[in-house]
Every structure is written in structure tokens, then in C-alpha cells.
Design an enzyme around this catalytic site. Structure first.
Site, PDB file in Angstrom:
ATOM      1  N   TYR A   1      -5.212  -9.671   3.699  1.00 10.33           N
ATOM      2  CA  TYR A   1      -4.020  -9.727   3.091  1.00 10.33           C
ATOM      3  C   TYR A   1      -3.837 -11.211   2.671  1.00 10.33           C
ATOM      4  O   TYR A   1      -3.987 -11.968   3.534  1.00 10.33           O
ATOM      5  CB  TYR A   1      -2.721  -9.321   3.665  1.00 10.33           C
ATOM      6  N   VAL A   2      -3.671 -11.441   1.357  1.00  8.49           N
ATOM      7  CA  VAL A   2      -3.140 -12.810   0.884  1.00  8.49           C
ATOM      8  C   VAL A   2      -1.760 -12.565   0.228  1.00  8.49           C
ATOM      9  O   VAL A   2      -1.601 -11.483  -0.819  1.00  8.49           O
ATOM     10  CB  VAL A   2      -4.276 -13.285  -0.390  1.00  8.49           C
TER      11      VAL A   2
ATOM     12  N   GLU B   1     -10.295  -4.649   9.325  1.00  5.30           N
ATOM     13  CA  GLU B   1      -9.259  -3.495   9.294  1.00  5.30           C
ATOM     14  C   GLU B   1      -8.223  -4.127   8.268  1.00  5.30           C
ATOM     15  O   GLU B   1      -7.672  -2.929   7.523  1.00  5.30           O
ATOM     16  CB  GLU B   1      -8.477  -3.464  10.461  1.00  5.30           C
TER      17      GLU B   1
ATOM     18  N   GLU C   1       0.654  -1.307  -0.075  1.00  4.75           N
ATOM     19  CA  GLU C   1      -0.063  -0.027  -0.078  1.00  4.75           C
ATOM     20  C   GLU C   1       0.986   1.214   0.011  1.00  4.75           C
ATOM     21  O   GLU C   1       0.270   2.319   0.154  1.00  4.75           O
ATOM     22  CB  GLU C   1      -0.880  -0.072   1.083  1.00  4.75           C
TER      23      GLU C   1
ATOM     24  N   TYR D   1     -13.768  -7.200  -4.628  1.00  6.08           N
ATOM     25  CA  TYR D   1     -14.755  -6.904  -3.697  1.00  6.08           C
ATOM     26  C   TYR D   1     -16.252  -6.781  -4.529  1.00  6.08           C
ATOM     27  O   TYR D   1     -17.216  -7.039  -3.997  1.00  6.08           O
ATOM     28  CB  TYR D   1     -14.696  -5.624  -2.908  1.00  6.08           C
TER      29      TYR D   1
ATOM     30  N   ASN E   1      -6.502   0.868  -5.861  1.00  5.86           N
ATOM     31  CA  ASN E   1      -6.206  -0.494  -5.683  1.00  5.86           C
ATOM     32  C   ASN E   1      -7.460  -1.327  -6.468  1.00  5.86           C
ATOM     33  O   ASN E   1      -8.379  -1.938  -6.143  1.00  5.86           O
ATOM     34  CB  ASN E   1      -6.282  -1.275  -4.318  1.00  5.86           C
TER      35      ASN E   1
END
Length: 167
Positions: free
Chosen positions: A86-87, A83, A24, A131, A124
Site C-alpha cells: 500500500y502506498v 500480503e 479495496e 505489476y 484494480n
């Protein structure tokens, strides 16, 4: 496989938080230590919970989801705030992210939570597309507000005496 994190997962959780921060473009902001995470996740009053995704083929940690409950005054019900999701890059596309989100949705259903919310960086696009493919709606009319550092201290200095403060 998705499972609840244990205290033994702290080093992996810490490493993945740092990997996420680097992705990020904010690596310098990821200052949490393993000890802080240990206290926050497994101390006397846990601040959050973590689910771990393990790679079926290797049993190694593939990703994590860190979440905590929230409350909506509008619905009068609790909800779930994600919050961090992550993969690890080498395991993406194997279903770990979807499995983590499905497990969190199940936690919502089991607890009567009406909302499952999180934020995503506007640049992103892979995450946004992912999503949206799950049915998530991006709330473009809402903006995240954040006070930190000097402005937070300055505002706190102006606070009137309060009989009860959050702990």
C-alpha cells in the site's frame, strides 16, 4: 527511503491497513487491532515482516509492504508472499511502490527464494498495469480459495484426531 518496521510503526501500519481495506471496498473486513499486529509482527514468533516506505521530502510514512515466507513443494525452496502493498494516494507516482517491491526482490535474492508472489483484485487495473510493467506475470489459471466463518468451523468439526496440529 525503505526500512524495516519497528514496534513504534504499529499505529501507522494499522492505519494503512484500514486505508487499504477501504480502497479495496472491504473496510468492514479489516478487524485487526494494533495489539494483534504488535504480537503478530514483533511477538515471540513473528508471523510476518513489514517494510516501511518513508517520503524523502517529509520523512512521513508513505506506504508499507507486509510479507512472510512460503514454501513450494514443486521447487523445494522457500519463497516470499506479499500480503499487502500500500502506498498512500498523495505519495503515489513517487517511486515508493517500486522501491518496496525492489527491496522485497532483494530479500528473495539474498535468501535464495525462487518465487515472489502476491494477489491483486481483478478490477484494480492501475495495480495490474504497474505489476506487469515490472515483469510480473498474472497467473489467470489459478484461483484463490478461502474458508472462513461457518464453513471453516463445519469442516474443522469433521477433522479426525491428529497427533500434531499447527500452532
Amino acid at each position: 527511503m525503505i526500512r524495516a518496521a519497528t514496534v513504534n510503526d504499529i499505529p501507522e501500519i494499522h492505519a494503512m491497513i484500514r486505508e487499504l481495506a477501504a480502497y479495496e471496498k472491504a473496510a468492514e473486513q479489516a478487524r485487526a487491532t494494533e495489539e494483534q499486529l504488535r504480537r503478530a509482527l514483533f511477538g515471540e514468533h513473528p508471523a510476518a515482516s513489514v517494510l516501511i516506505a518513508e517520503d524523502d521530502g517529509t520523512g512521513k510514512t508513505a506506504g508499507f509492504a507486509l510479507w512472510f515466507p512460503r514454501f513450494s513443494t514443486w521447487t523445494g525452496t522457500r519463497g516470499l508472499h506479499l500480503e499487502d502493498l500500500y502506498v498512500r494516494p498523495h505519495t503515489r507516482g513517487c517511486g515508493h511502490g517500486k522501491a518496496l517491491l525492489a527491496a522485497l526482490a532483494a530479500i528473495c535474492r539474498e535468501n535464495g527464494f525462487e518465487r515472489f508472489e502476491w494477489t491483486v483484485l481483478d478490477w484494480n487495473e492501475p495495480a495490474i498495469g504497474f505489476y506487469e510493467s515490472l515483469g510480473a506475470r498474472l497467473l489467470t489459471e489459478w484461483r484463490v480459495c478461502r474458508l472462513t466463518g461457518g464453513p471453516l468451523e463445519e469442516l474443522a468439526a469433521r477433522a479426525p484426531a491428529v497427533a500434531h496440529r499447527a500452532r
